[in-house]
Design an enzyme around this catalytic site. Structure first.
Site, PDB file in Angstrom:
ATOM      1  N   ARG B 384     -13.492  -6.068   2.531  1.00 48.24           N
ATOM      2  CA  ARG B 384     -14.352  -5.634   1.127  1.00 48.24           C
ATOM      3  C   ARG B 384     -13.357  -5.934   0.153  1.00 48.24           C
ATOM      4  O   ARG B 384     -12.774  -5.357  -0.726  1.00 48.24           O
ATOM      5  CB  ARG B 384     -14.407  -4.012   1.406  1.00 48.24           C
ATOM      6  CG  ARG B 384     -15.392  -3.885   0.270  1.00 48.24           C
ATOM      7  CD  ARG B 384     -15.994  -2.335   0.397  1.00 48.24           C
ATOM      8  NE  ARG B 384     -17.116  -2.371  -0.349  1.00 48.24           N
ATOM      9  CZ  ARG B 384     -18.081  -1.567  -0.325  1.00 48.24           C
ATOM     10  NH1 ARG B 384     -18.233  -0.779   0.898  1.00 48.24           N
ATOM     11  NH2 ARG B 384     -19.127  -1.240  -0.940  1.00 48.24           N
ATOM     12  N   CYS B 385     -12.955  -7.329   0.275  1.00 45.47           N
ATOM     13  CA  CYS B 385     -11.766  -7.870  -0.677  1.00 45.47           C
ATOM     14  C   CYS B 385     -12.013  -9.393  -0.756  1.00 45.47           C
ATOM     15  O   CYS B 385     -12.583 -10.237   0.020  1.00 45.47           O
ATOM     16  CB  CYS B 385     -10.474  -7.627   0.097  1.00 45.47           C
ATOM     17  SG  CYS B 385      -9.257  -8.516  -0.389  1.00 45.47           S
ATOM     18  N   GLU B 760     -16.667  -5.230  -4.057  1.00 44.47           N
ATOM     19  CA  GLU B 760     -15.437  -4.817  -3.364  1.00 44.47           C
ATOM     20  C   GLU B 760     -14.487  -4.042  -4.385  1.00 44.47           C
ATOM     21  O   GLU B 760     -13.529  -3.371  -3.907  1.00 44.47           O
ATOM     22  CB  GLU B 760     -14.613  -5.979  -2.877  1.00 44.47           C
ATOM     23  CG  GLU B 760     -14.452  -6.943  -4.203  1.00 44.47           C
ATOM     24  CD  GLU B 760     -14.166  -8.459  -3.272  1.00 44.47           C
ATOM     25  OE1 GLU B 760     -14.831  -8.952  -2.501  1.00 44.47           O
ATOM     26  OE2 GLU B 760     -13.332  -9.145  -3.942  1.00 44.47           O
TER      27      GLU B 760
END
Ligand code: FES
Ligand code: FES
Lengths: 171, 806
Positions: B384-385, B760
């Site tokens: 999530r980045c 994110e």
């Protein structure tokens, strides 16, 4: 090579109102029986260790994690899965509608288990407050939603089933 | 032709376009258990594959005996590295320029490593076969502590490359060293530190965690011997990339590979990479001539596929006495595990970690990152980045708090003082990025006012006094975080994966009756693309969103795309949609001009069609234009109404946000209570606020998990201590706090609709907000930094260390 039919056991049960049966190995998990033998793939597997609740079904009036039950243990039982949740006319039931209206799902993988759990929760407690809902679904993990809108979805359904009005929007 | 009974507002509302809280299309099937996930697929004659995995973290394989396994009823084949060597697939290239064993070749390098692949008629038989494979190991010394990796006498892990001292990213200085990556001006930065009035230095670690989507990684491979075609259904966030990877490593013609990503049960970066399971299932299908399914179980998922983070960051800030920052210096020790399988754009071995100057105007900065091997699982995915942005944001946001503490200044005030100012955009950072737009002051002010920040600080001061007087055992922390993200990878000038530029694509085809289909190179894993993409089209060309089908995940029908991760779908694919829609609109305008018998320039767009300027009754709706496109186009024009766009973004987008967390901690038990969490996000233009808020809730919940309890832990012999959801913390509805969301809107100037991406952000900003709250609570007791995760036990340990509990 064919797998020898050693020690298979005949089971019969009612699933979503239909009588089904199968010849199964004693070690066959209920979740595999439902998904593979019956081809009802709405019941999911997220962990196989009883933690995530993606495999939750309704078994004789209880929420049960079907990855932790053998098919042979439920001979004669009455089971409901997500495929049995819609209204008789095919429209979404109050809970299903609540999840959609309140944005209570994202990837949808936890959703069938969540809805099955919520279904039993509302039978046990038709008017739960937020804390009771959070406790009531704490056996079901969701990685996407952060639960806030799932709580709302269940409140929406409770209101609809109780014939009261639910005003809040998803947030 | 216009529906004159409707007002303009009603026509707009009917479109359900940008800004509409449109209910999701996907939910109709998901709420009924009718999603179509990989494990739901059952093909005739389908076999199941399962792995024999290493119990050791580092060992030589003396022998593998398959005999007993092959006698197990139902078992058809057992593949080992020796078998894969026959097809040159014992090793595979990683996205990071390294190679990785598909099946253990001579030795194992982490616990849970794939050693053999058992193929059987069903999953139970495959499991029986796994147990029956006899592997003899000779244990080797284990390297777990990253800080010991580069010691002269450290065990050498990668014997295959031990003499190859030039790696994919430059020279290596130790057999366990992967790369050193540096960016910024070292001399200038060192000079700034030597004359700094104030400086701080702290080791800030971001522990190893795991994305663990609720659905694990899985695939079904089916090889058609007659046609020589391979079809793969899999949990792929980037199906086209998988197709190209398979073409390159399996040497199959790319047109004979069909990759299909059906519905995906969450991804979060876990499903970007290519894993041994996919290769083995494909080989097994080729060998047996039958479809082969591979489904990872949760323990395998947590121990073997794709950890994230494991960054150990030594951060230093130089500043004036008044709190103006003058330089930033960061060294990172990056633990990549046994193979460098990070999923970063090719030229970025540390991802976009150089966004580490954050939201602040640093005149100079210098970053160096050392990647190293250890006996842990490979991965290093962008959980999530957007490629190490999460680590960077945590580093700078923690460091700013530590500086504030040293200066005796309020952390919000310190941030305010050092913000990049609105008039400085587009802003060129000391580490090489061009920030597109931002208004940080407004966002932070709004956040501070909403949470009544000053009152919180007063309450905290009073509580600290009460604590000192022995009237309470509870301490209060206020965590402030102001993050700037970098998403939407990315411009072809600096972003590629395996040499393929990181564009994305959209094909829109409108049908005669005014409905249509959009096919995309991205792949939703819960983000709701089927819903939101149609909203962009609706606003662009006036066809109601409900009349547009969005299709993703089929490499045969979709234009080539780089997939969904790093919040890139909206910035890149969202832009491709808008540009494809605009091509359609341009053609539609010509058709309308022809039919209305005016010049194109005499037309103006009006919600859902073209109107002749000054003649409001002369109007042609988009629906009618669609029909006309198939029967009466201007002479010389091709019929039909469709367009394809491949969008190469000119720049990244830079979403930002201000988060505040208020927490109370009992020093005698370490138990914390999150009293309040407020998240203000600025993701530019908001396509569907309902979905944005849902993304923020989900990302914050993941941030909460990471900051407050999540960790993939190993003991010193390399045993994974967190191999199930019993030990690996995923919050339930009980622990998860209540989220308050808010927003400002600063559109991206270079994006066709001004959108920046949001998926994110909450994870990037949430972790430092939580960690700062905990650290802020303890700070008055003399602590500067406590490592994450801040679970009850660690909080209690911290209280003990600080001498405030027994
Ligand atoms: S699969 Fe049954 S609880 Fe997770
Ligand atoms: S919606 Fe994805 S796990 Fe709950």
């Amino acid at each position: 090579m064919t797998t020898p039919q050693i020690g298979k056991i005949h089971v019969t049960m009612t699933v979503n109102g239909t009588q089904v049966d199968g010849l199964v190995e004693p070690r066959l998990l209920l979740v595999h029986f439902i998904r593979e033998n019956l081809q009802l793939t709405g019941t999911h597997i997220g962990c196989e260790t009883s933690h995530c609740g993606a495999c939750t079904v309704d078994l004789d009036g209880m929420s049960v994690k079907s990855c932790t039950v053998f098919a042979v243990q439920v001979d004669g039982a009455n089971i409901m899965t997500i495929e049995g949740m819609a209204n008789a006319d095919g429209t979404l039931s109050a809970l299903q509608e609540g999840f959609r209206m309140m944005h209570g799902l994202q990837c949808g993988f936890c959703t069938p288990g969540m809805i099955m759990r919520a279904h039993r929760l509302l039978k046990e407690n038709p008017n739960p407050n937020e804390e009771e809902i959070r406790f009531g679904i704490s056996g079901n993990l969701c990685r996407c939603t952060g639960y806030q809108n799932i709580v709302k979805a269940i409140q929406y359904a409770a209101a609809k089933l109780n014939g009261t009005e639910f005003k809040e929007a998803a947030e | 032709m216009n529906d004159i009974t409707l007002t303009r507002e009603e026509r707009e509302a009917k479109l359900e376009g940008l800004g509409c809280r449109r209910k999701r299309v996907e939910d109709i099937r998901f709420t009924q258990g009718k999603g179509n996930y990989v494990d739901d697929l059952k093909l005739p004659g389908m076999l199941h594959g399962d792995f024999v995995r290493s119990p050791y973290a580092h060992a030589r394989i003396k022998s593998i005996n398959k005999d007993a396994a092959l006698k197990v009823p139902g078992v058809l084949a057992v593949l080992t590295a020796e078998d894969l060597k026959g097809v040159n697939l014992a090793w595979m290239p990683t996205l990071a320029g390294d190679v990785q064993m598909v099946l253990a070749d001579g030795k194992v390098l982490f616990q849970g490593q794939e050693v053999a692949f058992v193929v059987a008629t069903d999953r139970y038989a495959a499991d029986d076969g796994v147990v029956a494979v006899d592997v003899e190991y000779e244990a080797l010394p284990v390297l777990i502590d990253p800080f010991k990796a580069l010691e002269p006498d450290a065990p050498v892990l990668r014997e295959d490359i031990k003499d190859k001292m030039d790696g994919a990213h430059g020279p290596r200085r130790h057999p366990n060293h992967i790369f050193e990556w540096t960016v910024g001006d070292k001399e200038l930065t060192d000079a700034a530190f030597s004359k700094a009035e104030v400086a701080i230095k702290e080791l800030i670690s971001y522990q190893r965690v795991h994305p663990s989507p609720l659905e694990t990684c899985q695939c079904v491979c089916s090889f058609d011997k007659i046609k020589g075609e391979l079809t793969i259904w899999g949990t792929f966030q980037a199906p086209h990339v998988i197709r190209t990877v398979v073409a390159l490593i399996a040497k199959l013609p790319e047109q004979k590979i069909h990759v299909i990503s059906p519905d995906i049960g969450g991804g979060f970066g876990n499903k970007v990479g290519a894993y041994p399971g996919y290769i083995c299932a494909a080989v097994a299908s080729i060998v047996t001539g039958k479809p082969v399914k591979w489904v990872e179980d949760r323990i395998e998922n947590l121990t073997a596929t794709s950890f994230a983070r494991d960054y150990h960051m030594t951060a230093e800030i130089a500043a004036t006495k008044e709190g103006k920052v003058t330089a930033l210096r960061v060294h990172v020790l990056a633990d990549h595990g046994a193979f460098d399988a990070c999923a970063d754009p090719s030229k970025w071995p540390a991802g976009f970690f150089n966004i580490v100057t954050g939201s602040y105007d640093f005149p100079t900065a210098y970053v160096s990152v050392d990647g190293i091997y250890t006996n842990k699982a490979p991965g290093g995915v962008a959980y999530r980045c957007s490629f190490r942005v999460t680590e960077a944001a945590y580093c700078i946001e923690r460091a700013m708090d530590i500086l504030a503490q040293k200066l005796g200044m309020d952390p919000a005030e310190l941030r305010m003082k050092n913000f990049i100012k609105p008039e400085q955009f587009p802003y060129h950072s000391a580490l090489g990025w061009e920030y597109d737009s931002g208004d940080y002051q407004t966002a932070l002010n709004k956040a501070l006012e909403t949470v009544k920040y000053e009152d919180l600080r007063k309450e905290q001061a009073a509580k600290r006094e009460a604590f000192r007087r022995g009237e309470t055992r509870e301490i209060m922390g206020v965590g402030v975080c102001f993050f700037t993200e970098i998403v939407g990878a990315g411009p072809s000038k600096n972003c590629d994966i395996l040499g393929i530029a990181m564009f994305d694509s959209c094909e829109i085809r409108l049908h005669p009756t005014g409905a249509g289909i959009a096919r995309m190179g991205t792949k939703s894993q819960g983000q709701g693309h089927e819903t939101t993409y149609a909203q962009i089209i609706a606003s662009e060309i006036g066809i109601p969103a409900e009349d547009i089908t969005v299709e993703e995940g089929n490499t045969d029908t979709a234009p080539y795309g780089l997939g969904t991760y790093g919040s890139r779908s909206t910035p890149v694919a969202g832009a491709a949609i808008a540009t494809a829609a605009r091509k359609i609109k341009a053609k539609a305008q010509m058709i309308a001009a022809y039919r209305l018998e005016v010049h194109e320039d005499d037309l103006e767009w009006d919600v859902d069609g073209f109107r002749v300027k000054g003649l409001p009754e002369k109007f042609m709706s988009m629906k009618d234009i669609c029909w006309a496109a198939y029967n009466s186009v201007p002479p010389g024009m091709e019929p039909g109404l469709e367009a394809v766009s491949y969008y190469d973004p000119p720049n990244m987008t830079y979403p930002f946000g201000a988060y505040v967390c208020v927490m109370d901690i009992d020093v005698d038990t370490g138990v914390y209570k999150v009293r309040r969490f407020y998240a203000l996000d600025d993701c530019g233009t908001r396509i569907n606020p309902m979905i944005i808020e849902g993304q923020v809730h989900g990302g914050l919940t993941e941030a909460f998990a990471i900051a407050m309890g999540q960790e993939i832990r190993y003991d010193e012999t390399g045993n994974v201590l967190t191999g199930s959801f019993m030990d690996f913390f995923l919050p339930t509805a009980m622990e998860t706090p209540h989220w308050e969301t808010d927003y400002t809107v600063t559109p991206s100037p270079h994006h066709p609709i001004g959108a920046k991406g949001v998926g994110e952000s909450p994870n990037v900003g949430g972790v430092p907000a939580f960690s700062n709250a905990v650290n802020d609570a303890f700070s008055f007791l003399g602590s500067t930094h406590i490592q994450m995760p801040h679970d009850f036990w660690r909080n209690w340990q911290a209280a003990k260390r600080l001498g405030v509990t027994g």
